[in-house]
Write a protein that holds these residues in place. Structure first.
Motif, PDB file in Angstrom:
ATOM      1  N   ILE A 295       0.899  -1.406   0.094  1.00  0.00           N
ATOM      2  CA  ILE A 295       0.115  -0.114  -0.048  1.00  0.00           C
ATOM      3  C   ILE A 295       0.819   1.284   0.006  1.00  0.00           C
ATOM      4  O   ILE A 295       0.523   2.219  -0.674  1.00  0.00           O
ATOM      5  N   LEU A 296       2.014   1.126   0.705  1.00  0.00           N
ATOM      6  CA  LEU A 296       2.910   2.650   0.914  1.00  0.00           C
ATOM      7  C   LEU A 296       3.602   2.657  -0.512  1.00  0.00           C
ATOM      8  O   LEU A 296       3.866   3.756  -0.922  1.00  0.00           O
ATOM      9  N   GLU A 297       3.797   1.766  -1.464  1.00  0.00           N
ATOM     10  CA  GLU A 297       4.419   1.755  -2.463  1.00  0.00           C
ATOM     11  C   GLU A 297       3.797   2.017  -3.769  1.00  0.00           C
ATOM     12  O   GLU A 297       4.279   2.348  -4.752  1.00  0.00           O
ATOM     13  N   LEU A 298       2.338   2.133  -3.490  1.00  0.00           N
ATOM     14  CA  LEU A 298       1.582   2.249  -4.754  1.00  0.00           C
ATOM     15  C   LEU A 298       1.353   3.756  -4.739  1.00  0.00           C
ATOM     16  O   LEU A 298       1.313   4.533  -3.822  1.00  0.00           O
ATOM     17  N   PRO A 299       1.441   4.213  -6.100  1.00  0.00           N
ATOM     18  CA  PRO A 299       1.148   5.589  -6.374  1.00  0.00           C
ATOM     19  C   PRO A 299      -0.117   6.114  -6.347  1.00  0.00           C
ATOM     20  O   PRO A 299      -0.833   6.201  -7.442  1.00  0.00           O
ATOM     21  N   TRP A 300      -0.859   6.430  -5.227  1.00  0.00           N
ATOM     22  CA  TRP A 300      -1.986   6.772  -4.871  1.00  0.00           C
ATOM     23  C   TRP A 300      -2.414   8.123  -5.859  1.00  0.00           C
ATOM     24  O   TRP A 300      -3.172   8.365  -6.747  1.00  0.00           O
ATOM     25  N   ASN A 301      -1.726   9.331  -5.529  1.00  0.00           N
ATOM     26  CA  ASN A 301      -2.085  10.513  -5.968  1.00  0.00           C
ATOM     27  C   ASN A 301      -0.687  11.073  -6.628  1.00  0.00           C
ATOM     28  O   ASN A 301      -0.486  12.345  -6.750  1.00  0.00           O
ATOM     29  N   LYS A 302       0.414  10.105  -6.705  1.00  0.00           N
ATOM     30  CA  LYS A 302       1.569  10.842  -7.260  1.00  0.00           C
ATOM     31  C   LYS A 302       1.484  10.444  -8.992  1.00  0.00           C
ATOM     32  O   LYS A 302       1.325   9.440  -9.485  1.00  0.00           O
ATOM     33  N   ALA A 303       1.525  11.684  -9.547  1.00  0.00           N
ATOM     34  CA  ALA A 303       1.790  11.494 -11.196  1.00  0.00           C
ATOM     35  C   ALA A 303       2.850  12.244 -11.555  1.00  0.00           C
ATOM     36  O   ALA A 303       3.436  13.119 -11.145  1.00  0.00           O
ATOM     37  N   SER A 304       3.222  12.035 -12.818  1.00  0.00           N
ATOM     38  CA  SER A 304       4.328  12.558 -13.700  1.00  0.00           C
ATOM     39  C   SER A 304       3.847  13.679 -14.560  1.00  0.00           C
ATOM     40  O   SER A 304       2.739  13.377 -15.008  1.00  0.00           O
ATOM     41  N   LYS A 305       4.620  14.561 -14.948  1.00  0.00           N
ATOM     42  CA  LYS A 305       4.186  15.692 -15.762  1.00  0.00           C
ATOM     43  C   LYS A 305       4.363  15.049 -17.583  1.00  0.00           C
ATOM     44  O   LYS A 305       5.533  14.649 -17.686  1.00  0.00           O
ATOM     45  N   ASP A 306       3.579  15.167 -18.163  1.00  0.00           N
ATOM     46  CA  ASP A 306       3.648  14.709 -19.537  1.00  0.00           C
ATOM     47  C   ASP A 306       4.359  15.855 -20.407  1.00  0.00           C
ATOM     48  O   ASP A 306       4.186  17.114 -20.310  1.00  0.00           O
ATOM     49  N   ASN A 307       4.941  15.463 -21.497  1.00  0.00           N
ATOM     50  CA  ASN A 307       5.667  16.417 -22.202  1.00  0.00           C
ATOM     51  C   ASN A 307       4.584  17.251 -23.113  1.00  0.00           C
ATOM     52  O   ASN A 307       3.558  16.563 -23.617  1.00  0.00           O
ATOM     53  N   LYS A 308       4.489  18.590 -22.997  1.00  0.00           N
ATOM     54  CA  LYS A 308       3.587  19.394 -23.996  1.00  0.00           C
ATOM     55  C   LYS A 308       3.960  19.757 -24.931  1.00  0.00           C
ATOM     56  O   LYS A 308       3.202  20.234 -25.909  1.00  0.00           O
ATOM     57  N   ASN A 309       5.224  19.345 -25.411  1.00  0.00           N
ATOM     58  CA  ASN A 309       5.882  19.901 -26.846  1.00  0.00           C
ATOM     59  C   ASN A 309       5.467  18.995 -27.762  1.00  0.00           C
ATOM     60  O   ASN A 309       6.156  17.910 -28.129  1.00  0.00           O
ATOM     61  N   LEU A 310       4.494  19.280 -28.775  1.00  0.00           N
ATOM     62  CA  LEU A 310       4.242  18.366 -29.927  1.00  0.00           C
ATOM     63  C   LEU A 310       5.341  17.934 -30.689  1.00  0.00           C
ATOM     64  O   LEU A 310       5.494  17.028 -31.412  1.00  0.00           O
ATOM     65  N   GLU A 311       5.907  19.041 -31.274  1.00  0.00           N
ATOM     66  CA  GLU A 311       7.229  19.025 -32.214  1.00  0.00           C
ATOM     67  C   GLU A 311       8.159  18.240 -31.672  1.00  0.00           C
ATOM     68  O   GLU A 311       8.863  17.355 -32.376  1.00  0.00           O
ATOM     69  N   ASP A 312       8.536  18.336 -30.359  1.00  0.00           N
ATOM     70  CA  ASP A 312       9.576  17.358 -29.554  1.00  0.00           C
ATOM     71  C   ASP A 312       9.107  15.982 -29.848  1.00  0.00           C
ATOM     72  O   ASP A 312       9.824  15.202 -30.059  1.00  0.00           O
ATOM     73  N   ALA A 313       7.867  15.943 -29.378  1.00  0.00           N
ATOM     74  CA  ALA A 313       7.320  14.408 -29.175  1.00  0.00           C
ATOM     75  C   ALA A 313       7.420  13.784 -30.902  1.00  0.00           C
ATOM     76  O   ALA A 313       7.687  12.777 -31.014  1.00  0.00           O
ATOM     77  N   GLU A 314       7.038  14.867 -31.831  1.00  0.00           N
ATOM     78  CA  GLU A 314       6.723  14.144 -33.289  1.00  0.00           C
ATOM     79  C   GLU A 314       8.260  13.904 -33.804  1.00  0.00           C
ATOM     80  O   GLU A 314       8.395  12.704 -34.233  1.00  0.00           O
ATOM     81  N   ARG A 315       9.310  14.651 -33.158  1.00  0.00           N
ATOM     82  CA  ARG A 315      10.638  14.222 -33.618  1.00  0.00           C
ATOM     83  C   ARG A 315      11.222  13.017 -33.229  1.00  0.00           C
ATOM     84  O   ARG A 315      11.696  12.272 -33.692  1.00  0.00           O
ATOM     85  N   ILE A 316      10.838  12.756 -31.862  1.00  0.00           N
ATOM     86  CA  ILE A 316      11.410  11.710 -31.159  1.00  0.00           C
ATOM     87  C   ILE A 316      10.362  10.388 -31.736  1.00  0.00           C
ATOM     88  O   ILE A 316      11.271   9.145 -32.216  1.00  0.00           O
TER      89      ILE A 316
END
Length: 780
Positions: A295-316
């Motif tokens: 229970i302690l190890e589960l990410p209940w309200n912990k989230a990562s930030k998504d990449n918002k740059n479309l050009e960067d994502a398209e390049r990758i």
């Protein structure tokens, strides 16, 4: 002889009963009782002793006293402090209380009860004596207060009545039990009453002893554990390893830091409290500890930030994969929606295509492009529902399901989760795995997904699910309905060459220790490698062959000190041997009864020739080449269509009764089935029957109906590729497949004439080499 009633002073005893022959003392403090003793001493020292039913009653009435008491002789009277008198008496005769007079002291009218003489047989008396002696001996041995002396004295008494009096007087039981003995009139009644009391007391002592033993063992164990823990504590202090904070306190600290809802924290605090109260050495302690840590190890309200740059994502995405435009486009759309809405429902995408086409690897690229944590869950061969939903904590070795474990490993609530080989799951008596996935892959339900082990709702709504499958046929319909299907089709030779140049060669060179510039593969050699040494929809075998070339080049560089190895068409054959595959090229001339069909296989498209011969016979119809049921039905539909239009093509009416038709598809060892060879078989049969040649540069695909209509089929991209590789110029495709053809890249269609057909007449107009002379009669 019955004695007359007597009026004698009486004392009401509280919590005590005197038996005949019993010498006992008691203290009296009530004035009436003291005056009764004094009055008895003034006369003949005789007093009537009767027991109160209710001990708390200070002034008992007649109904508060037992009806049977005892006439006793006072032996001694001692005055004590606080107006208390101690009286020593000896019980003599049982008596029944008739009346009671209340005055300065109690005067009882009693009827003495003489013992009835019973003439019991000697054998019965002997049996009674032996039985009561054995029982009382057991009682004495189990009751340390009495000791062995009482049992020894009892053995010396041979008279039954004296023995019963002796045992009754020496029993340590309450006044209620003693009263029962007193009220027993005959010898047999007294014997039975005593035996019942003795056996009951023995049972009580046994139960008490068992309880005491258990309690002692538990206390000893706890005491031992306490001493050992204190010793361990001292040892740790001496070594400087003293853990001042216990595990439970540590868990409570972690619980306070946990980013989770109150419901989760409340449940966790309850489990930590349970953990505190459980012995550290018990098996339950390990179970609770494992649950708390999960229970302690589960990410209940912990989230990562998504990449918002479309050009960067398209390049990758473009860097990692060549082609796959639909997948890339869908991922960028998702990112755009997420940027606009700040949330957006995560899509559930299923990539379907042949092996080796990059379905699994693109999920990694998407995770990198969106800057998400990547978790891969392989579902191939999973057939236990608990693998998805987890095991209940009551089972030994219980653990969370793969979804909950994936979240735990990712450490955030919004990772990209790849469900690999979703078409390979199966079900058995342990549960239906596909049904367990329904809740996971439903955007309306998965915000409250319940894992059996975790027992708390997990929010999967922010997880980006990407599933992969080789075929949609084995995926249950309800599960398929919850996913967005994107088809990953076979690669063209040009696409394979690009993938090899941009990704595979560099990857294999690095893997095999080759530096840049130590190996070069010419374009012709690469083209020959793709065409002659691999036959597949993807590039997995191509990568293996490039790896083989790299290993051989590494040996040349190491052994012969070469600076560079060049691979040409000629040297390729030396390194890898003769070509393993070649495409069936078009026939050199137009022929009768031979038509080129197009087929889809798990490794891409292929062409196959359908051959038809006619022979004199009895009108039999024969199919060979290991055809499946669908293809057999297509052939029967084709011959039915030809018979229905026989007049139009000037076929003799008696032909189908006098000639045999044999349809054969080469490579008989390979099973063939599917709804795409109907028009091909019908064209071949009509060509053989009418003796008209079929154009060598024409291929076709499509299903036929009894009326000659052409039905749509699938796998067009792979089939058109196969036709192009075989040198075909014209392809007949069902009219209803026109939208599918429009989506195929122009690079693949270049140099091909694609004719859209709706009926067999249109197919025959394209396929048959020359116009048939309508007036010509065929001589069969």
């Amino acid at each position: 002889m019955k004695e007359e009633n007597k009026n004698i002073p009486a004392v009401a005893l509280r919590g005590m009963t005197i038996l005949p022959g019993m010498v006992a003392h008691f203290d009296v403090s009530r004035s009436r009782s003291i005056h009764a003793v004094e009055a008895a001493m003034m006369k003949d020292q005789t007093v009537f002793l009767v027991t109160q039913k209710n001990v708390e009653k200070e002034d008992p009435e007649l109904e508060d006293l037992y009806s049977i008491g005892i006439i006793a002789v006072i032996k001694q009277v001692i005055k004590l402090q606080n107006n208390v008198v101690r009286v020593l008496v000896e019980g003599e005769t049982r008596a029944r209380l008739s009346e009671m007079e209340w005055g300065e002291y109690l005067i009882a009218e009693v009827e003495p009860l003489q013992r009835e003489e019973e003439m019991l047989p000697a054998e019965i008396q002997a049996a009674m004596i032996r039985g009561i002696q054995e029982t009382f001996t057991r009682y004495c041995l189990m009751n340390p207060k009495h000791g062995k002396e009482l049992a020894r004295q009892m053995v010396e008494i041979s008279d039954l009545e004296k023995l019963l009096d002796y045992i009754g007087n020496n029993l340590s039981v309450g006044f209620e039990e003693k009263q029962k003995i007193l009220e027993a009139g005959t010898v047999q009644e007294r014997y039975e009453t005593l035996m019942i009391i003795l056996l009951n007391e023995i049972n009580i002592i046994q139960i008490k002893t068992e309880f005491q033993t258990k309690v002692k063992e538990k206390v000893d164990k706890n005491q031992k554990e306490y001493i050992l823990r204190e010793q361990m504590k001292l040892i740790r202090e001496e070594l400087g390893e003293d853990n001042t904070v216990s595990e439970a306190d540590h868990y409570l600290e972690e619980c306070e830091k946990l980013e989770a809802d109150e419901e989760v924290k409340e449940k966790l605090e309850k489990e930590i409290e349970r953990f505190k109260n459980v012995s550290l050495n018990s098996s339950e302690s390990a179970v609770i500890r494992g649950y708390i840590e999960t229970i302690l190890e589960l990410p209940w309200n912990k989230a990562s930030k998504d990449n918002k740059n479309l050009e960067d994502a398209e390049r990758i995405l473009d860097e990692d994969h060549y082609g796959m435009e639909k997948v890339k486009e869908r991922m960028l759309e998702f990112l755009a929606v997420r940027n606009l809405t700040k949330k957006g429902d995560s899509p559930i995408i299923c990539l379907v295509g042949p092996p080796g086409t990059g379905k699994t690897s693109i999920a990694k690229s998407v995770a990198r492009a969106l800057d998400k944590k990547y978790v891969r869950i392989s579902l191939g061969g999973v057939r236990d529902e608990a693998e998805i939903r987890g095991h209940r904590k009551t089972y030994v070795g219980a653990m969370p399901g793969r979804i909950a474990n994936g979240l735990k490993n990712a450490g955030v609530r919004n990772p990209l989760m790849l469900l690999d080989e979703i078409d390979k799951i199966s079900s058995d008596y342990k549960g239906d795995t596909a049904s367990a996935l329904l809740e996971v892959l439903d955007s309306e339900q998965n915000s409250k997904f319940r894992d059996h082990y975790v027992e708390l709702p997990l929010d999967l709504s922010e997880v980006l699910f990407i599933a992969t499958a080789n075929s949609l046929q084995t995926i249950p319909r309800p599960l398929l309905d919850r996913m967005e299907i994107i088809e990953v089709s076979s690669y063209t030779e040009n696409e394979k060459a690009h993938i090899a140049r941009e990704h595979l060669i560099a990857k294999q060179m690095e893997k095999n220790g080759l530096q840049e510039g130590q190996l070069s593969i010419s374009n012709h050699a690469l083209e020959k490698l793709i065409r002659g040494y691999t036959r597949e929809a993807g590039v997995r075998n191509l990568e293996r062959k490039i790896g083989e070339i790299c290993r051989k080049a590494a040996r040349e560089i190491y052994q012969k000190n070469k600076k560079m190895v060049k691979i040409t068409e000629i040297s390729l054959e030396k390194l890898l041997g003769k070509e393993k595959y070649n495409f069936d090229l078009i026939n050199e001339t137009d022929e009768i009864g031979i038509v080129r069909g197009l087929a889809w296989t798990s490794v891409g498209g292929d062409t196959l020739q359908i051959e038809v011969n006619i022979m004199p016979g009895k009108g039999e119809f024969q199919l060979t080449g290991q055809l499946g049921d669908v293809m057999k039905e297509s052939a029967k539909a084709g011959i039915s269509y030809i018979r229905s239009v026989s007049e139009k093509y000037q076929i003799d009416k008696e032909f189908f009764q006098e000639w045999d038709i044999h349809i054969h598809i080469p490579e008989g060892a390979v099973p063939k089935d599917g709804p795409s060879a109907g028009i091909t078989m019908a064209t071949a049969m009509l060509s053989a029957i009418t003796k008209r040649k079929v154009r060598k540069d024409v291929a076709m695909t499509g299903e036929i109906t009894l009326r000659g209509r052409v039905l749509p089929i699938g796998g067009l991209k792979e089939k058109i590729l196969a036709a192009k590789n075989a040198g075909i110029k014209t392809i007949c495709v069902p009219k209803k497949n026109e939208p599918d053809v429009s989506e195929i890249a122009q690079e693949i269609k270049k140099g091909l004439e694609i004719v859209f057909v709706e009926s067999m007449e249109q197919v025959l107009d394209v396929a048959l080499a020359e116009e048939m002379d309508r007036g010509e009669e065929h001589d069969y």
